[in-house]
Design an enzyme around this catalytic site. Structure first.
Site, short mmCIF file in Angstrom:
data_model
loop_
_atom_site.label_atom_id
_atom_site.label_comp_id
_atom_site.label_asym_id
_atom_site.label_seq_id
_atom_site.Cartn_x
_atom_site.Cartn_y
_atom_site.Cartn_z
N SER A 15 1.06 -1.25 0.07
CA SER A 15 -0.16 -0.07 -0.21
C SER A 15 0.89 1.02 0.10
CB SER A 15 -0.84 0.02 1.19
OG SER A 15 -1.51 1.20 1.34
N HIS A 40 -1.39 -1.29 -4.23
CA HIS A 40 -2.43 -1.00 -3.66
C HIS A 40 -2.45 0.59 -3.39
CE1 HIS A 40 -6.05 -1.84 -1.25
NE2 HIS A 40 -6.01 -1.04 -0.46
N ASP A 42 -4.90 3.63 -2.07
CA ASP A 42 -5.91 3.90 -1.27
C ASP A 42 -6.36 5.44 -1.36
OD1 ASP A 42 -6.40 1.50 0.63
OD2 ASP A 42 -4.19 2.16 1.28
N MET A 44 -9.01 8.05 -0.11
CA MET A 44 -10.04 8.57 0.92
C MET A 44 -10.65 10.06 0.90
SD MET A 44 -7.93 7.16 3.93
CE MET A 44 -6.91 5.49 3.90
N HIS A 73 -8.36 1.20 -4.29
CA HIS A 73 -9.21 1.11 -3.25
C HIS A 73 -9.95 2.23 -2.78
CE1 HIS A 73 -9.83 -0.41 1.36
NE2 HIS A 73 -10.82 -0.20 0.77
N MET A 75 -12.14 4.54 -0.86
CA MET A 75 -13.08 4.68 0.25
C MET A 75 -13.65 6.09 0.25
SD MET A 75 -10.18 3.30 2.99
CE MET A 75 -8.74 3.21 1.48
N MET A 144 -11.70 -5.77 5.18
CA MET A 144 -10.95 -4.90 5.91
C MET A 144 -10.54 -5.40 7.25
SD MET A 144 -10.52 -1.78 4.23
CE MET A 144 -9.44 -1.27 5.62
N ASP A 182 -6.78 -6.27 4.45
CA ASP A 182 -6.34 -5.12 4.15
C ASP A 182 -6.20 -4.44 5.37
OD1 ASP A 182 -5.27 -2.53 3.30
OD2 ASP A 182 -7.21 -2.13 2.07
C1 DX5 Z 1 -6.66 1.59 5.46
C2 DX5 Z 1 -6.29 1.26 4.03
C3 DX5 Z 1 -5.05 0.43 3.89
C4 DX5 Z 1 -3.90 0.69 4.69
C5 DX5 Z 1 -3.09 -0.55 5.11
O1 DX5 Z 1 -7.95 2.39 5.37
O2 DX5 Z 1 -7.19 0.57 3.42
O3 DX5 Z 1 -4.81 -0.09 2.83
O4 DX5 Z 1 -2.96 1.53 3.85
O5 DX5 Z 1 -1.81 -0.14 5.77
P1 DX5 Z 1 -1.33 -0.91 7.02
O6 DX5 Z 1 -0.58 -2.06 6.14
O7 DX5 Z 1 -0.14 -0.07 7.36
O8 DX5 Z 1 -2.16 -1.25 7.81
ZN ZN Z 2 -6.75 -0.08 1.27
#
Ligand code: DX5
Ligand code: ZN
Length: 223
Positions: A15, A40, A42, A44, A73, A75, A144, A182
């Protein structure tokens, strides 16, 4: 697009959230040098989750520097309004959450029609039954294992019960979606994720803080 790997092969998806945010390109290069195939990303929005990350322009910039498979991903409160800009930015897979109120089935179909892969994600407090109606339509289910919003949180082993149920359903119905975990995944708990039925492991902090990313990757594959 079909997923570039057999459904049962284990893969690591670092990630990029855990890389140095002022040098994301270096984080992508580090993942590539470690021999991974997936990255990956993320996204947000500050509404569905309390944090904000980056948008399609950043994904597009990274796309120019990398041939890794981009596992995006989302969110977001309204993924149906934004998935297209991430496809145009170069996403290979877009995962949307089951919790917000939007036309999920239509959005899954619309993403597939654009010729890329699609995933459905569920939060720790969300019942696994909520994603069952979509299993036949998706390429991946993201479970998750932390509350979404931040990297570096502690892994919630209780979420693996959902992985076990999903694996059972997959076998029962002879489906081929990947199962991704994740949040908080590291070398100590990755084995239990795989034993539960996960084959796609997102590692942010554990990967980017490891002293040797290639060795980390190899260790994951040897589990
Ligand atoms: C959290 C994300 C994850 C996160 C994982 O909301 O979806 O992908 O970045 O990071 P670690 O491995 O540090 O938990
Ligand atoms: Zn993620």
């Amino acid at each position: 697009m079909t997923l570039p790997l057999h459904k049962d092969s284990i893969l690591l998806a670092p990630s990029i959230l855990a890389a140095d945010q002022s040098a994301l390109g270096d984080g992508v290069s580090l993942a590539k040098a470690a021999g991974v195939n997936w990255l990956h990303l993320d996204i947000m929005d500050g509404h569905f989750v309390p944090n904000i990350t980056f948008g399609p322009d950043v994904v597009k910039t990274l796309r120019k520097k990398s041939d890794l498979f981009f596992d995006v991903h989302l969110m977001l409160k309204n993924p149906d309004k934004h998935y297209e800009s991430f496809i145009n930015a170069g996403a290979d897979l877009i995962t949307i959450h089951v919790e917000p109120n939007y036309p999920i089935r239509e959005t899954i179909k619309a993403i597939k029609e654009k010729g890329i892969c699609v995933g459905i994600a569920l939060n720790p407090e969300t019942d696994v039954d909520t994603v069952l109606p979509f299993l036949e339509l998706v390429d991946l289910v993201l479970v998750m294992t932390v509350h979404p919003g931040f990297g570096g949180q502690e892994f919630m082993a209780s979420c693996l019960d959902k992985v076990r149920i999903l694996k059972e359903k997959q076998v029962e119905a002879a489906l081929s979606f990947r199962i991704e975990v994740d949040g908080g995944v590291n070398l100590e708990n990755a084995g239990s994720c795989i034993n539960a039925g996960a084959n796609t492991l997102v590692c942010g902090t554990s990967f980017y803080q490891s002293s040797d990313a290639s060795a980390f990757h190899e260790e994951i594959l040897s589990l």
